[in-house]
Design an enzyme around this catalytic site. Structure first.
Site, short mmCIF file in Angstrom:
data_model
loop_
_atom_site.label_atom_id
_atom_site.label_comp_id
_atom_site.label_asym_id
_atom_site.label_seq_id
_atom_site.Cartn_x
_atom_site.Cartn_y
_atom_site.Cartn_z
CG HIS A 207 -1.89 -1.12 1.22
ND1 HIS A 207 -3.02 -1.11 0.47
CD2 HIS A 207 -1.84 -2.32 1.84
CE1 HIS A 207 -3.67 -2.25 0.64
NE2 HIS A 207 -2.96 -3.02 1.46
NE ARG A 208 6.87 2.41 2.45
CZ ARG A 208 7.53 1.32 2.82
NH1 ARG A 208 8.02 0.51 1.91
NH2 ARG A 208 7.71 1.04 4.07
N GLY A 209 2.57 2.68 -2.20
CA GLY A 209 2.33 3.49 -3.40
C GLY A 209 1.13 4.40 -3.22
CB VAL B 186 4.05 7.53 -1.48
CG1 VAL B 186 4.87 8.57 -2.20
CG2 VAL B 186 4.87 6.91 -0.36
#
Lengths: 621, 336
Positions: B275-277, B280
């Site tokens: 889920h970092r995408g 960010v």
């Protein structure tokens, strides 16, 4: 060839009389003496060309004129460069004693460093990290090491050192005394130049000129024209010019551009000019037929022609019709009478080949698979008795000392004696280099061979993500060997390079093995402790020797025995001969014996066989 | 004296990437992929110079923020009932050199203190210096693995914990991580790649006029630093004010459900891992909206940030041409 300019370069001939010729290298150094903003200078050459001698002359000059400088020995380590605690003295005196690091002392002065390529990676990193604090004058011996192009770009100027044809001259020159009237003359001249350059006004058209120059040279880094400006300005000062003229920059251009143009750029230039490319190809074909070894020369020549073509417009504008402008300054510097002093323009393209081989990959040894016992990096493995070149294990040392404190009557301060000192052994993990040496000659099964190798390289590189191994590929065909893929982890690079491999021609097996040997030696030098898995794919039917008239197979056997003596090389031979052939010779089996290698037949390895084989082999190591 | 940030010609994506990280440091740093000699480190240094001084606890060796979290030593002082005073420090770009040792990164036993006092004390490393500052790694792809691991740990926790050589110590390590690399010199491990919040690609300028401007400004600066800085002073102040305002206001940016859905569907389309995408992309877009002086998050903001936030997270088949990914990204942008 008479240059239209009337600049008087006669003073250049008097620079550092202890070293014969090599005016460009001397000029590169002197420009930095005028203005350190020139960004330092790197002198590139093979052994015995007087690089160290030139540095020594510079040192003599700097000592004589009392300028600030430090010399850094090529075996320097981090603790010599940066300030820190002097442990031995501290122990002796019982209070902290500091040593000032070499780089600290160099602040605002010159750093003289012979053999930059011999410095360890971490030490190089420190030197370049602090580059804005000093002016670096250094040398590289192109034969035994390499320096990252990334670092080279940070050095303002670069000059080649020429092999002198007359060794007696060199010998005689090293006997002459170092300080003489020319030293004072130079000092005076530099002093004047330093004052003069501050008075120059920069005209607007000069910005255009410098930028165009960089663009037409095909360099991309913005540092090129910045250093070009300062070098040209310094030269104008040395020549006592009253103002900055455009032409002055032509004279310093070779010093600025030679180490910044990559071969990649040269290749794109080739593509831009289809005619030249075709000519080149034709030439190559002809060579193949004639077996002439002059390939390099011919290519150089056609490249020159091509550059001339491209630069024509610019030169017309400059009111000049003679050849490349690069050549002019050099011509100017050289007295036409003495032959051995004539500067080969080819030397600059050689610098490029040496310093910036196409698709070059920096080599680093940190990786995950095999354990290594490097001194400084990685996690601590265990404590060892103290030795001077080992890192001190402070915790163990204090622990050991603590046992004797009462006995030693220490009072407030802990007493540590020499016998308490312990060292650390660290273990990181070292990477392996998988070096493929592949027969790309036109013999049977070449297609299958190449496919197997490409497949193997690609799948091994996917692993490289996790395992940090490097893969390299040398192919041999026609009359020589080529390092097609330098040690790399980059999938991107492999992808681009391996798309089209040209096959066909003779089988110069010894050239391939020799290239492998050279690469391995170089790689191991920079990555001590790393292992090399050498994977040789051939049918062994060698037919071209390295030396003329030598028996090719005998030659192969002698290179093999040299290779087999390297303890960090683990060879594998994959025989690509078609075994059902009536003329089977099983030569590869002999080669495997000579190499002390494991032997397999490609036919017996199905599909993924080669990859699995290599993986298994890796695991065993 | 550093080159003024506002005088840097072009390279807008890199400049924006850095600014967004300053507005919201939790974006997680910037990876600059590009050629040598394109002003990467100059730009980072220039931004540090532009920004206001940081507030640290007076006398703290670990650059603890006055607002906390605190290092062991500051905590001890607080427990003793001491009041912590403020000190202002110029922002720094701490460079992590290749071949750096673990000791230098993490900090280690203070040898001098141990030898003279016979007691253990912690000596700060680069992570302590980097606290509240920029941590710059040139050629990050060539950094050794075990060092990368250390950085990943500290960056993720915002804390440097050291348990070694009989020492037990921790201090905050919150830094803006900026790495630069040339992808042709080796890849970065995917875990590390993903850790960088944003990623920009940078190329040397080949446009003659712009390139000329680069040269001109650089030489003018080198020849007369004070004069040059004076000439750019107003511009610098304006940008500084704009960044600080954005920093104050970014969390007030309104985000509608519709926009959130758009972001999620985008990342789903690209089938990204984790889920970092998404996170960010949202954070950076908000920071950008704030920088633009807007009150709510709009599609145009996301469009601008998309490539930066996701280009390094795309799943690439091992031998897919890298150019293909970029194409994929731009196709997706059109969907917005």
């Amino acid at each position: 060839m008479k240059s239209p300019s009337s600049f008087d370069f006669s003073f250049v001939r008097k620079l550092f009389p202890g070293v014969v010729g090599n005016y460009l290298a001397k000029l590169g150094i002197v420009l930095n003496l005028v203005d350190p903003k020139c960004g330092g200078c790197v002198i590139v050459g093979v052994r015995g060309t007087g690089k160290s001698l030139l540095l020594k002359s510079l040192k003599t000059y700097l000592s004589y004129t009392r300028e600030k400088f430090v010399e850094i020995p090529s075996h320097a380590r981090e603790e010599n460069l940066l300030s820190g605690l002097d442990l031995e003295k501290t122990l002796e005196k019982g209070e902290p004693q500091y040593i000032e690091g070499l780089l600290e002392r160099a602040r605002g002065g010159y750093v003289l460093l012979d053999d930059l390529h011999l410095l360890r990676d971490d030490v190089q990193a420190i030197i370049f990290e602090n580059l804005h604090n000093y002016c670096l004058i250094t040398t590289i011996n192109s034969e035994d090491g390499e320096v990252s192009p990334h670092y080279l770009d940070k050095i303002g100027l670069c000059a080649p050192m020429e092999q002198l044809s007359d060794r007696r001259e060199l010998f005689r020159s090293s006997l002459t005394s170092n300080v003489d009237s020319s030293t004072d003359e130079l000092k005076r001249r530099i002093g004047l130049a330093r004052g003069l350059i501050k008075s120059y006004k920069v005209e607007h058209h000069l910005w255009d000129y410098l930028t165009e120059r960089a663009l037409s040279e095909g360099v991309r880094t913005h540092r090129a024209e910045i250093f070009l400006f300062f070098a040209g300005r310094a030269l104008a000062g040395l020549l006592m010019h009253k103002s900055l003229q455009e032409q002055i920059f032509d004279y310093v251009a070779p010093l600025v551009f030679s180490h910044r143009k990559s071969q990649k750029n040269e290749r794109t230039e080739e593509h831009k000019n289809p005619k030249t490319k075709k000519e080149n190809d034709k030439e190559r074909e002809r060579e193949d037929r004639d077996q002439r070894p002059h390939q390099a020369e011919n290519q150089n020549e056609s490249k020159r022609g091509e550059q001339k073509f491209q630069g024509e417009e610019r030169q017309k504008r400059l009111g000049e019709t003679e050849s490349r402008s690069n050549e002019r300054p050099i011509e100017e510097l050289i007295p036409s009478s003495s032959k051995e002093e004539i500067f080969r323009i080819g030397a600059f393209s050689e610098i490029r080949k040496i310093l910036l081989p196409k698709n070059r990959k920096l080599t680093k040894s940190a990786g995950r698979r095999s354990r290594a016992k490097t001194l400084r990096r990685g996690y601590k493995l265990r404590s060892l008795p103290f030795a001077k070149d080992r890192e001190i294990d402070i915790y163990e040392t204090l622990k050991k000392a603590s046992m004797y404190q009462k006995m030693r009557g220490s009072g407030e301060r802990i007493v540590i004696k020499r016998e308490d000192l312990c060292s650390k052994e660290r273990g990181g993990k070292e990477s392996q280099l998988l070096l493929f040496v592949v027969d790309a000659s036109g013999s049977q099964g070449v297609k299958r061979r190449m496919e197997a190798v490409k497949g193997a390289i690609f799948s091994l590189l996917i692993d490289a993500y996790k395992k940090r191994d490097k893969v390299a590929l040398i192919i041999f065909r026609k009359f020589g060997a080529e390092l097609l893929l330098p040690p790399t982890q980059s999938v991107q690079l492999a992808h681009r390079t391996l798309k089209n491999i040209i096959t066909g021609g003779n089988t110069p097996l010894s050239a391939g093995l020799f290239e492998a040997y050279r690469l391995i030696k170089k790689y191991h030098y920079r990555n001590p402790g790393s292992k090399v898995i050498l994977i040789l794919l051939t049918d062994g039917k060698t037919n071209i020797p390295l030396k003329k008239a030598e028996d090719p197979l005998k030659e192969v056997s002698s290179i093999c025995s040299t290779l087999s003596k390297l303890p960090y090389v683990y060879p594998l031979v994959i025989d690509t001969e078609i075994k059902s052939d009536l003329l089977r010779m099983d030569l590869a089996r002999d080669i495997a014996k000579w190499l002390g290698a494991k032997y397999y037949e490609l036919e017996a390895l199905s599909g993924e066989g080669l990859i699995n084989l290599i993986r298994t082999y890796q695991q065993i190591l | 004296m550093n080159f003024p940030f506002t005088a840097i010609v072009d390279q807008e994506e890199m400049k924006l990437g850095l600014i967004l990280n300053v507005i919201d440091p939790s974006i997680g740093g910037l990876l600059i992929m590009g050629e040598k000699g394109t002003g990467k480190s100059t730009t980072v240094r220039a931004l540090a110079e532009l920004l206001p001084e940081i507030e640290v606890v007076k006398g703290c060796r670990f650059n603890c923020s006055i607002k906390g979290p605190f290092c062991v030593e500051c905590e001890e002082r607080l427990n003793r009932g001491d009041t912590l005073e403020i000190e202002f420090k110029k922002m720094e770009v701490v460079e992590l050199p290749l071949g750096v040792t673990e000791d230098r990164v993490l900090g280690t036993l203070d040898l001098e203190y141990a030898l003279t006092m016979g007691k253990r004390k912690f000596e700060p490393g680069l992570l302590a210096r980097a606290n509240q500052n920029f941590l710059y790694i040139d050629e990050v792809n060539l950094l050794e693995d075990h060092i990368v691991d250390l950085l990943l740990d500290s960056a993720a926790m915002g804390m440097n914990r050291v348990e070694r050589e009989g020492l037990s110590f921790y201090h905050p390590a919150r830094f803006i991580l900026v790495g630069s690399m040339n992808p042709e010199e080796g890849e970065l491990r995917p875990q590390f790649l993903d850790r960088f919040g944003l990623c920009v690609e940078i190329k040397a300028i080949v446009d003659k006029e712009k390139r000329k401007e680069v040269l001109k400004r650089r030489i003018q600066f080198d020849l007369d630093k004070e004069g040059f800085l004076k000439a750019w002073y107003d511009e610098q102040e304006r940008l500084k004010e704009r960044i600080l305002t954005a920093k104050r206001l970014w969390h007030e940016i309104e985000v509608s459900d519709e926009i959130l859905e758009k972001i999620v569907s985008l990342t789903a389309e690209l089938s990204l891992d984790g889920h970092r995408g998404d996170i960010v992309l949202l954070k950076a877009s908000k920071a950008y909206a704030s920088f633009e002086g807007d009150k709510e998050l709009k599609t145009s903001h996301i469009k601008k940030i998309l490539a930066m936030a996701l280009r390094h997270r795309l799943k690439r088949l091992p031998f897919e041409d890298p150019k293909e990914e970029v194409k994929k990204l731009y196709e997706i942008t059109q969907l917005l």
